[in-house]
Design an enzyme around this catalytic site. Structure first.
Site, PDB file in Angstrom:
ATOM      1  CD  GLU A 128       2.143  -5.827   7.945  1.00  0.00           C
ATOM      2  OE1 GLU A 128       2.301  -7.063   7.836  1.00  0.00           O
ATOM      3  OE2 GLU A 128       2.886  -4.989   7.393  1.00  0.00           O
TER       4      GLU A 128
ATOM      5  CG  HIS B 277      -0.141  -0.009   2.534  1.00  0.00           C
ATOM      6  ND1 HIS B 277       0.453   1.110   3.073  1.00  0.00           N
ATOM      7  CD2 HIS B 277       0.149  -1.026   3.377  1.00  0.00           C
ATOM      8  CE1 HIS B 277       1.058   0.801   4.204  1.00  0.00           C
ATOM      9  NE2 HIS B 277       0.895  -0.505   4.406  1.00  0.00           N
TER      10      HIS B 277
END
Length: 209
Positions: free
Chosen positions: A83, A10
């Site tokens: 994550e 990202h």
């Protein structure tokens, strides 16, 4: 013919910039991160992807939206692509702040005693959710097709070697992915053994120049 998987980290967030642990916190892209996503989107869209899969966290889904819009696709959100969970006391803190405020947990982190940190995921726990998702999406691709998966730096770094069948610990030799840096995996035959078709690492940490 070959299949291609692109794993994209990202764009930047304010917490990235301040070196604060994010984990599962839903931190959005900052202005720089939005610019990074906007810059990488046409580059990845030019690969003519057939699908965009993404972590459901805002920083990943915002990046994925930029890529998907450019490619004329609708991103598929998947919480398995998140994550690492960093632990309740680590989230939002820099490493120094964590050491100052939670010295016992910090010492466990330094020693590699992840089990002693409440809420912290181990590599094995992350792989238990991430790897089946990655494998299933790879299996969806037909010859000649490309898929893009948007996720997070640490999760990608442990998942790629495991997906490729590399020995444990190899991830420690891979560099940190830049914000909006990407990895390219290709399923193809070997140069010297044409019958040996498998997934291979084609590129690590490519960025828009």
């Amino acid at each position: 013919m070959s299949r291609r998987l692109v794993l994209l980290r990202h764009g930047r967030t304010e917490w990235n910039h301040a070196l604060r642990a994010q984990g599962h916190s839903d931190v959005p892209l900052d202005a720089e991160g939005e610019a990074q996503a906007k810059a990488v989107a046409p580059v990845l869209a030019a690969m003519d992807p057939v699908a965009v899969w993404t972590s459901d966290l805002a920083r990943a889904s915002g990046t994925a939206r930029a890529v998907a819009d450019q490619a004329g696709l609708e991103p598929v959100h998947d919480a398995r692509l998140r994550e690492f969970s960093m632990g309740t006391n680590r989230v939002g803190l820099t490493l120094q702040e964590y050491a100052d405020q939670h010295p016992v947990e910090h010492a466990a982190l330094v020693a590699g005693d992840i089990g002693a940190i409440p809420g912290r995921e181990s590599d094995e726990q992350v792989l238990a959710r991430f790897l089946p998702a990655l494998t299933s999406y790879a299996d969806e691709l037909a010859d000649g097709e490309t898929g893009i998966l948007v996720s997070h730096g640490a999760a990608i770094r442990v998942a790629v070697p495991a997906f490729l069948g590399w020995p444990a610990g190899v991830d420690q030799s891979l560099g940190v992915l830049a914000n909006c840096g990407w990895v390219e995996l290709e399923h193809s035959v070997g140069t010297w053994t044409p019958s040996d078709a498998r997934w291979r690492l084609r590129a690590w940490n490519r960025v828009v120049s």
